[in-house]
Design a protein around this motif. Structure first.
Motif, PDB file in Angstrom:
ATOM      1  N   ARG A  95       0.831  -1.212   0.000  1.00 23.16           N
ATOM      2  CA  ARG A  95       0.000   0.000   0.000  1.00 23.16           C
ATOM      3  C   ARG A  95       0.863   1.257   0.000  1.00 23.16           C
ATOM      4  N   ALA A  96       1.963   1.210   0.756  1.00 21.38           N
ATOM      5  CA  ALA A  96       2.873   2.370   0.796  1.00 21.38           C
ATOM      6  C   ALA A  96       3.474   2.631  -0.589  1.00 21.38           C
ATOM      7  N   ASP A  98       2.065   1.889  -3.409  1.00 23.20           N
ATOM      8  CA  ASP A  98       0.982   2.447  -4.237  1.00 23.20           C
ATOM      9  C   ASP A  98       0.842   3.951  -3.977  1.00 23.20           C
ATOM     10  N   ARG A  99       0.959   4.350  -2.691  1.00 24.04           N
ATOM     11  CA  ARG A  99       0.844   5.785  -2.357  1.00 24.04           C
ATOM     12  C   ARG A  99       2.039   6.554  -2.921  1.00 24.04           C
ATOM     13  N   TYR A 100       3.211   5.916  -2.887  1.00 20.17           N
ATOM     14  CA  TYR A 100       4.400   6.572  -3.454  1.00 20.17           C
ATOM     15  C   TYR A 100       4.164   6.861  -4.943  1.00 20.17           C
ATOM     16  N   ALA A 102       1.320   7.188  -6.426  1.00 22.76           N
ATOM     17  CA  ALA A 102       0.283   8.215  -6.552  1.00 22.76           C
ATOM     18  C   ALA A 102       0.891   9.598  -6.307  1.00 22.76           C
ATOM     19  N   MET A 103       1.793   9.693  -5.326  1.00 25.12           N
ATOM     20  CA  MET A 103       2.397  10.997  -5.018  1.00 25.12           C
ATOM     21  C   MET A 103       3.335  11.455  -6.136  1.00 25.12           C
TER      22      MET A 103
ATOM     23  N   TYR B 119       4.044   7.710   3.853  1.00 24.82           N
ATOM     24  CA  TYR B 119       3.533   6.752   2.860  1.00 24.82           C
ATOM     25  C   TYR B 119       2.650   5.691   3.510  1.00 24.82           C
ATOM     26  N   SER B 122      -2.657   6.498   5.287  1.00 25.35           N
ATOM     27  CA  SER B 122      -3.596   6.553   4.152  1.00 25.35           C
ATOM     28  C   SER B 122      -4.298   7.903   4.080  1.00 25.35           C
ATOM     29  N   SER B 125      -2.265  10.681   2.105  1.00 31.36           N
ATOM     30  CA  SER B 125      -2.356  10.526   0.650  1.00 31.36           C
ATOM     31  C   SER B 125      -3.691  11.089   0.134  1.00 31.36           C
ATOM     32  N   ALA B 126      -4.787  10.729   0.861  1.00 34.29           N
ATOM     33  CA  ALA B 126      -6.117  11.219   0.441  1.00 34.29           C
ATOM     34  C   ALA B 126      -6.215  12.725   0.622  1.00 34.29           C
ATOM     35  N   ARG B 129      -4.464  14.512  -2.185  1.00 34.13           N
ATOM     36  CA  ARG B 129      -5.253  14.479  -3.428  1.00 34.13           C
ATOM     37  C   ARG B 129      -6.385  15.501  -3.372  1.00 34.13           C
TER      38      ARG B 129
END
Lengths: 153, 134
Positions: A95-96, A98-100, A102-103, B119, B122, B125-126, B129
């Protein structure tokens, strides 16, 4: 005849999977087999190394080979974080990552200021950190009623 | 061979052969069973040796038949070997590609100024965005 062929095919697939499982550990050496520069870069993982999967070991060896090309600050950050990262749940790591990704897709000016954004985020009260759920609060008066009318229809 | 080319020596040989054959035919009834069996076997061997062309042909045919019966097995073996090689190469390729990507991301995240907690959170990150879209 068809059943025999299918059986032979299944046997061959199992054989190739077994061969792959035998090949990977050969490519993933034990701690004592690592080069001195790799041992030095991966020193925080020395205790956990032999319990790691072959794929994890290969990944860390790849990281250790990049290590010497990093700045002193980056090297110290990697070493300070690698043990906790290696002990994390694989799902949390996924998940981390995936966030990387996305960022990395954020606009350049925001991406370059992520550290400041993180500090800004941490200074927010807990309720301010949670993203506003667009579906929970109607934006305009009458939106909620409109939604109910749609359901009734 | 035509009669014009027949020599007197040939006539003498043929006459001698006929005499021998007649003598043997007359004596065949006096030969006991064991000798007759040995003679029969010797005749078979002599005939087989006298017709090498036929035996080679038979051998070639037998080999051909054997090759034909082996061919499907060979074909299957080659097909299965190809499947095994393809699976192995595909697996190796996909594992290598996945490893290279994970290695690159992990190295970048661990060396980044942004802490790993950013990271792992959660909500951050949201929030990012939402903040960038508003």
């Amino acid at each position: 005849m068809a059943a025999t062929r299918l059986l032979i095919l299944i046997c061959c697939l199992l054989l190739s999977a077994a061969a792959d499982a035998r090949i990977t550990p050969v490519l993933a050496p034990g701690w004592s087999e690592l080069a001195p520069h790799q041992q030095q870069a991966l020193a925080p993982l020395a205790e956990d190394w032999d319990g790691m999967s072959a794929v994890s070991r290969l990944k860390w060896i790849g990281i250790s080979n990049r290590y010497e090309h990093l700045s002193a600050d980056e090297q110290s950050r990697i070493q300070a974080r690698m043990r906790d990262w290696a002990r994390l749940d694989p799902d949390a790591r996924r998940r981390a990552r995936d966030r990387y990704r996305a960022m990395q897709a954020l606009p350049a000016e925001r991406r370059n200021n992520l550290h400041e954004e993180w500090e800004r985020y941490q200074n927010l009260p807990p309720e301010g950190r949670r993203p506003q759920d667009a579906t929970s609060a109607p934006r305009r008066p009458g939106d909620a009623l409109q939604g109910q009318a749609n359901i009734i229809r | 061979m035509s009669d014009l080319h027949r020599s007197p020596e040939n006539d003498i040989d043929e006459a001698f052969g006929r005499h021998v054959a007649a003598y043997l035919s007359a004596g065949v009834h006096e030969v006991d069973d064991a000798v007759a069996a040995r003679l029969r076997q010797a005749r078979r061997l002599a005939l087989a040796a006298h017709r090498p062309g036929r035996s080679v042909l038979l051998r070639v045919l037998a080999c051909g038949r054997r090759a034909l019966s082996i061919q499907p097995i060979l074909r299957q073996t080659v097909a299965l070997a190809a499947v095994v090689v393809l699976v192995g190469v595909g697996d190796y390729w996909s594992t290598s590609a996945m490893l290279a990507e994970i290695e690159e991301i992990d190295a970048a995240m661990l060396a980044d100024e942004l802490p790993i907690d950013a990271y792992l959170d959660s909500d951050f990150s949201a929030w990012l965005r939402q903040d960038s879209s508003s």
